[in-house]
Scaffold this active site. Structure first.
Site, PDB file in Angstrom:
ATOM      1  N   ASP A   1       0.473   3.455   0.046  1.00 41.58           N
ATOM      2  CA  ASP A   1      -0.106   2.384   0.848  1.00 41.58           C
ATOM      3  C   ASP A   1      -0.477   2.847   2.255  1.00 41.58           C
ATOM      4  O   ASP A   1       0.251   3.623   2.883  1.00 41.58           O
ATOM      5  CB  ASP A   1       0.921   1.249   0.941  1.00 41.58           C
TER       6      ASP A   1
ATOM      7  N   GLU B   1      -4.357   5.099  -0.716  1.00 38.38           N
ATOM      8  CA  GLU B   1      -5.164   4.016  -0.163  1.00 38.38           C
ATOM      9  C   GLU B   1      -5.666   4.380   1.232  1.00 38.38           C
ATOM     10  O   GLU B   1      -4.884   4.615   2.141  1.00 38.38           O
ATOM     11  CB  GLU B   1      -4.354   2.720  -0.070  1.00 38.38           C
TER      12      GLU B   1
END
Length: 598
Positions: free
Chosen positions: A242, A315
């Protein structure tokens, strides 16, 4: 959470400047060669990843919140879809300020989702079905309720510099202590918070309750590698990492001071992160090296314990020049798949058309290092649902696109049935990004609409829970848009999706073939996959509002004679198995077709 919002537009401009150097005019097309029919690919290179937002997928105990046992009960649904691997948004212990992205214990399960035994049961069932489970790795920060942060506040030995602390500065005019810089967080407002006990500010690029870990501390680096090893030993097949852009911030100067960011002019709202540049707090070169180190952890695990490769998905909404470095270099392996959000960001800026689809694909394939694997993403838990952004009429065409293009694809739960955003009032808003705004502007920031519960049936609470309520209100169309209804229908988004996945898994052409694509007109997009001694696959999508008759020889002179229809979009009146002339192919408004040579 993601590096999303208007900041992506600023970054996209940098990427589009690169794209201009490679721009191709209408009628030229782009050709991407394969390495041959005998090519052997690892499992992840042609995988169909499916993102599950656990809180909204399936509730097993009636509390209105999705959980691990609910996911386990629906693994056979994923198997039936043809999914290769399921990626779970965070399931770790958390106060749920940011719904799991604020982690209080990286080694345990959030109680409302279940227990470690429940997780192990999920892994066991998934392995029985030959499904892989990917976990969300949240490296940038922890919860302020994490023991690491509590020890850092107290300056306990070994934890003094676990987070990014600073004395701040004294305002010469007022004599008051102020944050060290003007840096802004993603969720609006200053990125610094004063801690009374420690008598220092700490950096938090997300919510106040999400302090940034200090990756310039080797103890932090090793601790997070320990997290990876722990879950690999529990049987996961990899991680989606993330929010990589803010992992590192610039080093302070000789006096220990950080520089201020400059005003962008992109917005008049001084609390919006887009108000300032992010030169000093995003896309630092150290982030690239950290990903390389994590890849080594995964590769070492395979070398020691054997088994399949563990995958690393990254990401980042950064510009192409930065994103592509995550793949690795000539001497070092990086992420298997840095997420490709171009089918989101380009369309968000320019709208949906054949031309913008070509731009989005060019921006990835023309910048991707040789020998790497592309991937295609339509949506996630941070962006409005694909069917809402593209239009429900185009969801089949976009699903066709990502299944025909080479490489891996990622589906966010609900895209296979054409789910659209829910309507969430200010009173029902729970997302911190929305809650940190106000009733007049919250809809610009809240991510709740794309997180509404999954629609399994048209019955009570959409079959998501047996309890009386759901943690977020259901989307209004659940009685007609749901798995049960679409499985029973003769033709549906779900059945189209399943046909596409089955074709992709069975077709050597789609697995290994070369790729050519072109915006044949402003409205008509064509993609062709071809492989020696195998049928050619052709996708044709009309993004316009008028019927168009096209001659596919203008796209590829070898496409002559008849093509057989394999898959059609929901509104198409054509019939699968029917043959059509490649020289005079009529395509209705919003119609999408997958055809093959006979």
């Amino acid at each position: 959470m993601s590096v999303t919002g208007n900041q992506t537009v600023i970054r996209l401009r940098l990427g589009l400047l690169t794209l201009l150097l490679f721009a191709i005019g209408q009628g030229q097309g782009c050709q991407v060669q394969s390495s041959g029919a005998a090519e052997t690919k690892d499992w992840w290179e042609t995988a169909q990843f499916y993102q599950i937002y656990p809180r909204s997928f399936k509730d097993s105990d009636g509390d209105g919140i999705g959980d691990l046992n609910g996911i386990t009960s629906k693994l056979e649904y994923l198997k039936d879809l043809g999914v290769t691997a399921a990626w779970l948004s965070p399931i770790f212990a958390s106060p749920m300020v940011d719904f799991g992205y604020d982690i209080s214990d990286f080694f345990d399960i959030q109680p409302e989702y279940g227990t470690l035994d429940d997780f192990r049961a999920l892994i066991k069932k998934a392995k029985e079905l030959d499904l892989k489970i990917i976990l969300d790795f949240v490296p940038n920060h922890s919860s302020d309720e994490n023991e690491w942060f509590k020890k850092s506040v107290k300056r306990e030995k070994g934890y003094e510099d676990y987070y990014v602390w600073h004395d701040g500065k004294v305002n010469a005019e007022t004599g008051k202590r102020e944050p060290p810089t003007n840096w802004l967080q993603y969720f609006r407002g200053t990125a610094w918070e004063w801690n009374e006990e420690r008598q220092q500010y700490y950096l938090h690029q997300f919510a106040v309750q999400q302090p940034d870990l200090n990756y310039r501390n080797p103890l932090v680096v090793e601790q997070m590698k320990r997290v990876l090893r722990y879950w690999l030993n529990e049987g996961v097949a990899g991680f989606r990492c993330d929010a990589l852009p803010p992992l590192f911030e610039v080093l302070p100067d000789a006096d220990g001071q950080y520089p201020d960011e400059t005003v962008t002019g992109a917005t008049d709202d001084p609390d919006d992160r887009d108000y300032l540049t992010t030169t000093y707090i995003e896309d630092r070169p150290e982030s690239i090296d950290m990903v390389y180190q994590w890849r080594t952890v995964l590769d070492d695990h395979k070398r020691i314990y054997g088994g399949d490769s563990s995958v690393l998905l990254i990401e980042t909404y950064s510009a192409a020049w930065f994103t592509m470095q995550f793949y690795g270099n000539r001497t070092t392996e990086g992420a298997h798949l840095p997420f490709n959000f171009n089918l989101i960001t380009v369309m968000d800026q320019k709208g949906l058309s054949a031309q913008t689809v070509q731009e989005a694909i060019d921006l990835w394939l023309k910048n991707m290092p040789a020998g790497r694997t592309p991937n295609w993403v339509l949506g996630n838990h941070d962006k409005r649902r694909a069917a809402s952004r593209y239009g429900v009429d185009h969801i089949d065409g976009m699903n066709m696109l990502v299944m025909i293009l080479p490489g891996a694809s990622v589906t966010y739960q609900g895209e296979e049935i054409g789910m659209t955003d829910g309507e969430i009032s200010w009173e029902d808003t729970v997302d911190p990004w929305g809650c940190n705004s106000n009733p007049d502007i919250y809809e610009m920031y809240t991510r709740d609409p794309e997180r509404t519960p999954f629609q399994w049936t048209g019955g009570s609470n959409a079959g998501f829970t047996d309890g009386p309520t759901t943690w977020l209100p259901l989307a209004g169309d659940y009685e007609t848009v749901n798995v049960e209804t679409e499985l029973a229908a003769e033709h549906s988004h779900l059945k189209i999706y399943k046909m596409l996945v089955a074709l992709r898994k069975s077709s050597k052409t789609l697995q290994n073939g070369s790729t050519k694509y072109l915006a044949l007109t402003e409205d008509i997009f064509v993609v062709r996959r071809s492989l020696a001694n195998s049928p050619t696959i052709v996708g044709v999508i009309n993004f316009g509002s008028e019927t168009k008759t096209i001659d596919l020889r203008e796209f590829d002179k070898n496409l002559s004679g008849n093509l057989q229809l394999l898959v059609r979009s929901l509104a198409s009146t054509k019939s699968e198995g029917t043959t059509f002339s490649a020289q005079m192919l009529s395509v209705d408004p919003a119609e999408a077709l997958v055809l093959t040579t006979q």
